[in-house]
Scaffold this active site. Sequence first.
Site, PDB file in Angstrom:
ATOM      1  N   GLY A 190       0.873  -1.201   0.010  1.00 13.63           N
ATOM      2  CA  GLY A 190       0.141   0.072   0.104  1.00 13.63           C
ATOM      3  C   GLY A 190       0.847   1.244   0.053  1.00 13.63           C
ATOM      4  N   VAL A 191       0.378   2.328   0.582  1.00 13.21           N
ATOM      5  CA  VAL A 191       1.021   3.546   0.571  1.00 13.21           C
ATOM      6  C   VAL A 191       2.265   3.446   1.210  1.00 13.21           C
ATOM      7  CG1 VAL A 191       0.628   6.161   0.852  1.00 13.21           C
ATOM      8  CG2 VAL A 191      -1.343   4.498   0.402  1.00 13.21           C
ATOM      9  N   ILE A 192       2.255   3.120   2.640  1.00 11.09           N
ATOM     10  CA  ILE A 192       3.558   3.072   3.176  1.00 11.09           C
ATOM     11  C   ILE A 192       4.490   1.947   2.458  1.00 11.09           C
ATOM     12  CG2 ILE A 192       4.691   2.346   5.369  1.00 11.09           C
ATOM     13  CD1 ILE A 192       2.259   3.745   6.852  1.00 11.09           C
ATOM     14  N   GLY A 278      -1.768  -1.222   7.009  1.00  9.14           N
ATOM     15  CA  GLY A 278      -2.937  -0.425   7.458  1.00  9.14           C
ATOM     16  C   GLY A 278      -2.851   0.164   8.737  1.00  9.14           C
ATOM     17  N   ARG A 279      -3.483   0.856   9.196  1.00 12.31           N
ATOM     18  CA  ARG A 279      -3.699   1.753  10.532  1.00 12.31           C
ATOM     19  C   ARG A 279      -4.734   1.451  11.133  1.00 12.31           C
ATOM     20  NH1 ARG A 279       0.941   4.501  11.644  1.00 12.31           N
ATOM     21  NH2 ARG A 279      -0.238   5.925  12.997  1.00 12.31           N
ATOM     22  N   ASP A 319      -7.850  10.781  12.008  1.00 14.36           N
ATOM     23  CA  ASP A 319      -7.594   9.344  11.619  1.00 14.36           C
ATOM     24  C   ASP A 319      -8.644   8.420  12.592  1.00 14.36           C
ATOM     25  OD1 ASP A 319      -5.715   9.782   9.961  1.00 14.36           O
ATOM     26  OD2 ASP A 319      -4.080   8.664  10.959  1.00 14.36           O
ATOM     27  N   HIS A 451       4.229  27.322 -20.991  1.00 15.12           N
ATOM     28  CA  HIS A 451       5.067  26.255 -21.877  1.00 15.12           C
ATOM     29  C   HIS A 451       6.556  26.756 -21.502  1.00 15.12           C
ATOM     30  CE1 HIS A 451       6.674  23.611 -24.875  1.00 15.12           C
ATOM     31  NE2 HIS A 451       7.359  24.472 -25.454  1.00 15.12           N
TER      32      HIS A 451
HETATM   33  P1  FAD Z   1      -2.051  11.841  14.633  1.00 13.17           P
HETATM   34  O1  FAD Z   1      -1.230  12.444  13.902  1.00 13.17           O
HETATM   35  O2  FAD Z   1      -1.971  10.365  15.023  1.00 13.17           O
HETATM   36  O3  FAD Z   1      -2.161  12.645  16.021  1.00 13.17           O
HETATM   37  C1  FAD Z   1      -2.613  12.207  17.091  1.00 13.17           C
HETATM   38  C2  FAD Z   1      -2.141  12.841  18.504  1.00 13.17           C
HETATM   39  O4  FAD Z   1      -2.839  12.569  19.536  1.00 13.17           O
HETATM   40  C3  FAD Z   1      -0.639  12.194  18.738  1.00 13.17           C
HETATM   41  O5  FAD Z   1       0.271  13.347  18.880  1.00 13.17           O
HETATM   42  C4  FAD Z   1      -0.973  11.342  20.147  1.00 13.17           C
HETATM   43  O6  FAD Z   1       0.299  11.390  20.872  1.00 13.17           O
HETATM   44  C5  FAD Z   1      -2.018  12.048  20.688  1.00 13.17           C
HETATM   45  N1  FAD Z   1      -2.848  11.254  21.617  1.00 13.17           N
HETATM   46  C6  FAD Z   1      -3.324   9.996  21.258  1.00 13.17           C
HETATM   47  N2  FAD Z   1      -4.155   9.901  22.320  1.00 13.17           N
HETATM   48  C7  FAD Z   1      -4.189  10.625  23.251  1.00 13.17           C
HETATM   49  C8  FAD Z   1      -4.651  11.075  24.503  1.00 13.17           C
HETATM   50  N3  FAD Z   1      -5.523  10.192  25.009  1.00 13.17           N
HETATM   51  N4  FAD Z   1      -4.364  12.045  25.151  1.00 13.17           N
HETATM   52  C9  FAD Z   1      -3.542  13.149  24.698  1.00 13.17           C
HETATM   53  N5  FAD Z   1      -2.689  12.972  23.746  1.00 13.17           N
HETATM   54  C10 FAD Z   1      -3.190  11.742  22.847  1.00 13.17           C
HETATM   55  N6  FAD Z   1      -0.663  11.672   5.371  1.00 13.17           N
HETATM   56  C11 FAD Z   1      -0.708  12.474   4.349  1.00 13.17           C
HETATM   57  O7  FAD Z   1      -1.790  13.355   4.252  1.00 13.17           O
HETATM   58  N7  FAD Z   1       0.292  12.554   3.429  1.00 13.17           N
HETATM   59  C12 FAD Z   1       1.352  11.801   3.605  1.00 13.17           C
HETATM   60  O8  FAD Z   1       2.414  12.285   2.955  1.00 13.17           O
HETATM   61  C13 FAD Z   1       1.386  10.862   4.923  1.00 13.17           C
HETATM   62  N8  FAD Z   1       2.327  10.199   5.108  1.00 13.17           N
HETATM   63  C14 FAD Z   1       2.586   9.247   6.090  1.00 13.17           C
HETATM   64  C15 FAD Z   1       3.686   8.527   6.254  1.00 13.17           C
HETATM   65  C16 FAD Z   1       3.616   7.551   7.151  1.00 13.17           C
HETATM   66  C17 FAD Z   1       4.692   6.753   7.595  1.00 13.17           C
HETATM   67  C18 FAD Z   1       2.672   7.365   8.395  1.00 13.17           C
HETATM   68  C19 FAD Z   1       2.423   6.426   9.452  1.00 13.17           C
HETATM   69  C20 FAD Z   1       1.254   8.273   8.164  1.00 13.17           C
HETATM   70  C21 FAD Z   1       1.432   8.977   7.112  1.00 13.17           C
HETATM   71  N9  FAD Z   1       0.240   9.876   6.552  1.00 13.17           N
HETATM   72  C22 FAD Z   1       0.136  10.921   5.595  1.00 13.17           C
HETATM   73  C23 FAD Z   1      -1.047   9.851   7.615  1.00 13.17           C
HETATM   74  C24 FAD Z   1      -1.170  10.993   8.460  1.00 13.17           C
HETATM   75  O9  FAD Z   1       0.137  11.056   9.299  1.00 13.17           O
HETATM   76  C25 FAD Z   1      -2.133  10.922   9.469  1.00 13.17           C
HETATM   77  O10 FAD Z   1      -3.523  10.751   8.450  1.00 13.17           O
HETATM   78  C26 FAD Z   1      -2.391  11.995  10.396  1.00 13.17           C
HETATM   79  O11 FAD Z   1      -1.268  12.306  11.113  1.00 13.17           O
HETATM   80  C27 FAD Z   1      -3.495  12.005  11.187  1.00 13.17           C
HETATM   81  O12 FAD Z   1      -3.704  13.097  12.040  1.00 13.17           O
HETATM   82  P2  FAD Z   1      -4.668  13.066  13.551  1.00 13.17           P
HETATM   83  O13 FAD Z   1      -4.478  14.482  13.910  1.00 13.17           O
HETATM   84  O14 FAD Z   1      -5.830  12.441  13.171  1.00 13.17           O
HETATM   85  O15 FAD Z   1      -3.771  12.077  14.268  1.00 13.17           O
HETATM   86  P1  NAD Z   2      -2.777   0.834   3.051  1.00 11.26           P
HETATM   87  O1  NAD Z   2      -4.197   0.411   3.374  1.00 11.26           O
HETATM   88  O2  NAD Z   2      -2.198   1.996   2.263  1.00 11.26           O
HETATM   89  O3  NAD Z   2      -2.044  -0.542   2.497  1.00 11.26           O
HETATM   90  C1  NAD Z   2      -1.952  -1.731   3.315  1.00 11.26           C
HETATM   91  C2  NAD Z   2      -1.798  -2.888   2.159  1.00 11.26           C
HETATM   92  O4  NAD Z   2      -1.379  -4.057   3.039  1.00 11.26           O
HETATM   93  C3  NAD Z   2      -2.892  -2.995   1.503  1.00 11.26           C
HETATM   94  O5  NAD Z   2      -2.785  -3.187  -0.065  1.00 11.26           O
HETATM   95  C4  NAD Z   2      -3.413  -4.296   1.821  1.00 11.26           C
HETATM   96  O6  NAD Z   2      -4.256  -5.123   0.813  1.00 11.26           O
HETATM   97  C5  NAD Z   2      -2.293  -5.135   2.201  1.00 11.26           C
HETATM   98  N1  NAD Z   2      -2.458  -6.008   3.151  1.00 11.26           N
HETATM   99  C6  NAD Z   2      -3.418  -6.069   4.377  1.00 11.26           C
HETATM  100  N2  NAD Z   2      -3.003  -7.190   5.199  1.00 11.26           N
HETATM  101  C7  NAD Z   2      -2.289  -7.926   4.651  1.00 11.26           C
HETATM  102  C8  NAD Z   2      -1.536  -9.013   4.792  1.00 11.26           C
HETATM  103  N3  NAD Z   2      -1.673  -9.837   5.969  1.00 11.26           N
HETATM  104  N4  NAD Z   2      -0.673  -9.578   3.975  1.00 11.26           N
HETATM  105  C9  NAD Z   2      -0.265  -8.915   3.093  1.00 11.26           C
HETATM  106  N5  NAD Z   2      -0.885  -7.700   2.519  1.00 11.26           N
HETATM  107  C10 NAD Z   2      -1.783  -7.114   3.434  1.00 11.26           C
HETATM  108  O7  NAD Z   2      -2.026   1.293   4.517  1.00 11.26           O
HETATM  109  P2  NAD Z   2      -0.512   1.671   5.088  1.00 11.26           P
HETATM  110  O8  NAD Z   2       0.280   1.605   3.663  1.00 11.26           O
HETATM  111  O9  NAD Z   2      -0.042   0.781   5.913  1.00 11.26           O
HETATM  112  O10 NAD Z   2      -0.789   3.163   5.333  1.00 11.26           O
HETATM  113  C11 NAD Z   2      -1.688   3.279   6.415  1.00 11.26           C
HETATM  114  C12 NAD Z   2      -2.493   4.559   6.208  1.00 11.26           C
HETATM  115  O11 NAD Z   2      -1.561   5.752   6.388  1.00 11.26           O
HETATM  116  C13 NAD Z   2      -3.119   4.567   4.764  1.00 11.26           C
HETATM  117  O12 NAD Z   2      -4.441   4.627   5.086  1.00 11.26           O
HETATM  118  C14 NAD Z   2      -2.829   6.092   4.351  1.00 11.26           C
HETATM  119  O13 NAD Z   2      -3.902   6.928   4.301  1.00 11.26           O
HETATM  120  C15 NAD Z   2      -1.787   6.651   5.395  1.00 11.26           C
HETATM  121  N6  NAD Z   2      -0.542   6.981   4.677  1.00 11.26           N
HETATM  122  C16 NAD Z   2      -0.729   8.126   3.852  1.00 11.26           C
HETATM  123  C17 NAD Z   2       0.461   8.283   3.209  1.00 11.26           C
HETATM  124  C18 NAD Z   2       0.273   9.362   2.065  1.00 11.26           C
HETATM  125  O14 NAD Z   2      -0.833  10.135   1.903  1.00 11.26           O
HETATM  126  N7  NAD Z   2       1.140   9.308   1.093  1.00 11.26           N
HETATM  127  C19 NAD Z   2       1.447   7.721   3.262  1.00 11.26           C
HETATM  128  C20 NAD Z   2       1.516   6.993   4.186  1.00 11.26           C
HETATM  129  C21 NAD Z   2       0.311   6.556   4.955  1.00 11.26           C
END
Ligand code: FAD
Ligand code: NAD
Length: 478
Positions: A190-192, A278-279, A319, A451
């Site tokens: 997937g994306v990650i 996934g997450r 999220d 262009h």
């Molecule tokens: P979060 O960013 O998870 O923040 C939640 C906060 O709440 C955290 O600081 C946590 O410590 C705090 N918290 C949790 N529970 C409590 C509690 N009970 N009390 C106090 N504090 C608490 N999205 C994109 O749009 N573009 C990208 O390029 C992208 N790249 C990504 C790459 C990776 C490797 C990953 C893992 C994710 C990526 N994402 C990307 C997804 C993006 O990071 C999340 O969608 C986004 O951070 C969600 O924001 P949020 O505010 O809902 O939660």
């Molecule tokens: P994802 O949903 O993008 O990909 C997970 C992949 O794992 C899917 O293709 C799924 O079919 C596969 N999968 C699930 N269970 C499996 C298994 N048991 N064995 C093999 N394959 C399996 O999730 P992710 O890549 O973990 O990213 C999590 C979230 O973080 C995404 O929902 C995305 O929105 C967010 N994210 C966003 C960005 C960005 O916006 N560029 C970057 C990173 C993460």
Amino acid sequence: MSDSYDVIVIGAGPGGYVCAIRAAQLGLSVALIEMAADDKAKPQFGGTCLNVGCIPSKALLDSSHKYHEAVHSFATHGIQVGSPAIDIPAMMKRKDKIVSQLTTGVGGLLSHNGVTVLQGKGRLLAGHKVELIDLAGKATLHEAANVVLASGSEPTAIGVAPVDQDRVVDSTGALIFAEVPKRLGIIGAGVIGLELGSVWGRLGAEVVLLEAMDSFLPNMDSQISKESLKIFKKQGLDIRLNARVTATEVANEEVTVTYSVGEQVHTEVFDRLIVSVGRNPRTAELFAEDSGVTVDERGSIYVNDRCATEAPSVWAIGDIVRGPMLAHKASEEGVMVAEQIAGKHHQVNYDCIPSIIYTHPEIAGVGKTEQALKAEGVDIKVGTFPFAAIGRALASGDTDGMVKLIADAKTDRILGAHCVGPSAADLVQQMVIAIEFCSTAEDLQLMVFGHPTLSEAVHEAALAVDGHAIHMANKKKN
Ligand code: FAD
Ligand code: NAD
């Protein structure tokens, strides 16, 4: 009771901190609760996005892209740099500095806007009360007219591949490898998986992605997914579809992964394995049972289209609620909730949220896919244009991919825009504006595009919708 606010936000990720800032801008008294602490035991702002998500991953994607270009492309531009070397500690230090700059910046913005920061773990109780457990374990009670839950998400775990953050890591562990793995396995294409697989693959790792589904990136437009798969294979990413991991074993600094494709059982040995399947929404211990908040069948907090939960004046964003897990979606929901609390009208357009994969080339899309529109029975016209016919793409040596525009056959309104190619993220953002303004394909056809730019691929794709692209032989003529 310690104190009382107009709004308490729990979680300082891109959803929560943006909500807190906007609410404060609108004159409300705001407290923001964050449980994560930095190495000086101060609140760590920015959540997943700034600390272990969007920003550090993009820092590494950009560093690894530059290295890859130095090794593979500079010579074709007539630049000789000998044989470039990788300095992983320097790359990591740069990434950490960017993260620290941004998280400190958020702290400054919160303070500038007069947001009260409460450090510790927040939990919603009945009647708009919030319990805060500070770092020392001491509990205090706080009250607000409105509570916004923004606790984000965490990586999904799978029993067959337990994460030890050493040999078997999640996305957080994959951002801090001390050296380039020789053989890197990734569960989930997937994306990650694609972004972090690209980082380590460009730096020299042999990367194998094991994907359970039999189709690649099924939520993207299928023509773009197919084109992307071809490009990744050409780059050397070994993507195996329909692969079900049944066991993993860590021994002698290696991970042995057993998986099956149909009836056939395979074994692969890696020196590191990333689990990116996934997450999950982070809702454990976030609200008391009698708080009135409910969760849906996926474990997300139930909200309506304005992010109101079933408990009056309790909101949830980012999220932890339905919809894509994206930072920009979380932030926009934060703004929407703050404005509603302040009595203003704001509605996120959930049909117009771009999704982007920051590989090279990038993959991006907004609006509906061709397969979704066909399934709905909508009569459509489609225009595509390849980057290979764009002068600027040739000039920079970035000719893989295409732009695809989909318009309603009757009204000509643009319904979807999809792209794999250089700067796809920014090109699709143009289409976000077009769709928000209800543009037709003809509107885009009549605009003047600079262009030589990559944007000309958008113009030509719009012309191709009606069969009159200039720099390609059109299949249909108009
Ligand atoms: P979060 O960013 O998870 O923040 C939640 C906060 O709440 C955290 O600081 C946590 O410590 C705090 N918290 C949790 N529970 C409590 C509690 N009970 N009390 C106090 N504090 C608490 N999205 C994109 O749009 N573009 C990208 O390029 C992208 N790249 C990504 C790459 C990776 C490797 C990953 C893992 C994710 C990526 N994402 C990307 C997804 C993006 O990071 C999340 O969608 C986004 O951070 C969600 O924001 P949020 O505010 O809902 O939660
Ligand atoms: P994802 O949903 O993008 O990909 C997970 C992949 O794992 C899917 O293709 C799924 O079919 C596969 N999968 C699930 N269970 C499996 C298994 N048991 N064995 C093999 N394959 C399996 O999730 P992710 O890549 O973990 O990213 C999590 C979230 O973080 C995404 O929902 C995305 O929105 C967010 N994210 C966003 C960005 C960005 O916006 N560029 C970057 C990173 C993460």
